[in-house]
Design a protein around this motif. Sequence first.
Motif, PDB file in Angstrom:
ATOM      1  N   ASP A  36      30.339  50.287 -12.174  1.00 31.43           N
ATOM      2  CA  ASP A  36      29.351  49.718 -13.090  1.00 31.43           C
ATOM      3  C   ASP A  36      28.970  48.341 -12.546  1.00 31.43           C
ATOM      4  N   ARG A  76      26.986  45.891 -13.616  1.00 31.63           N
ATOM      5  CA  ARG A  76      26.972  44.759 -14.553  1.00 31.63           C
ATOM      6  C   ARG A  76      28.395  44.351 -14.932  1.00 31.63           C
ATOM      7  N   LYS A  77      29.261  45.327 -15.166  1.00 32.49           N
ATOM      8  CA  LYS A  77      30.664  45.027 -15.457  1.00 32.49           C
ATOM      9  C   LYS A  77      31.297  44.341 -14.255  1.00 32.49           C
ATOM     10  N   ALA A  78      30.979  44.822 -13.064  1.00 35.32           N
ATOM     11  CA  ALA A  78      31.509  44.218 -11.838  1.00 35.32           C
ATOM     12  C   ALA A  78      31.017  42.781 -11.689  1.00 35.32           C
ATOM     13  N   ALA A 114      30.165  40.685 -14.006  1.00 34.06           N
ATOM     14  CA  ALA A 114      30.898  39.844 -14.969  1.00 34.06           C
ATOM     15  C   ALA A 114      32.314  39.560 -14.478  1.00 34.06           C
ATOM     16  N   PHE A 115      33.005  40.576 -13.986  1.00 30.58           N
ATOM     17  CA  PHE A 115      34.385  40.382 -13.523  1.00 30.58           C
ATOM     18  C   PHE A 115      34.433  39.471 -12.294  1.00 30.58           C
ATOM     19  N   THR A 137      38.988  46.344 -12.401  1.00 28.97           N
ATOM     20  CA  THR A 137      38.370  46.986 -13.575  1.00 28.97           C
ATOM     21  C   THR A 137      37.164  47.854 -13.222  1.00 28.97           C
ATOM     22  N   CYS A 138      36.850  47.984 -11.938  1.00 28.75           N
ATOM     23  CA  CYS A 138      35.687  48.743 -11.486  1.00 28.75           C
ATOM     24  C   CYS A 138      36.086  49.860 -10.531  1.00 28.75           C
TER      25      CYS A 138
END
Length: 128
Positions: A12, A14-16, A18-19, A117-118
Amino acid sequence: MRIHLSSILVDDQRKALAFYTDVLGFVPKHDVPLGEHAWLTVVSPEDPDGVQLVLEPDEHPAVRPFKEALVADGIPFTSFAVADVAAEHERLTGLGVKFTQPPTPMGPAITAVFDDTCGNLIQIEQMA
């Protein structure tokens, strides 16, 4: 010749983003919409004109089985240099990052491995 781009395959973007920015501390370099995805890169704040890390979608059919096999075997996909692995481990743990390997002496280096988390394991390394 020098390294200009390196990719990390993420589930993802966008999630990446952010992390990799809010947690790890990288800064955005490029965010160019390309339909469903983007040309999305981050850089170290210590070297904003240096190597860019591309947050690459992992949708190719070969990618997810590859990533799952690496994670199952505890193998990090890439490694980032840090000045102090123990301090970075403590900082990241405080931010909720899950480590699969605590700081461990490995010959001339000290390493630790965390889940990004990705879908990847990432190693941080300090030369001893």
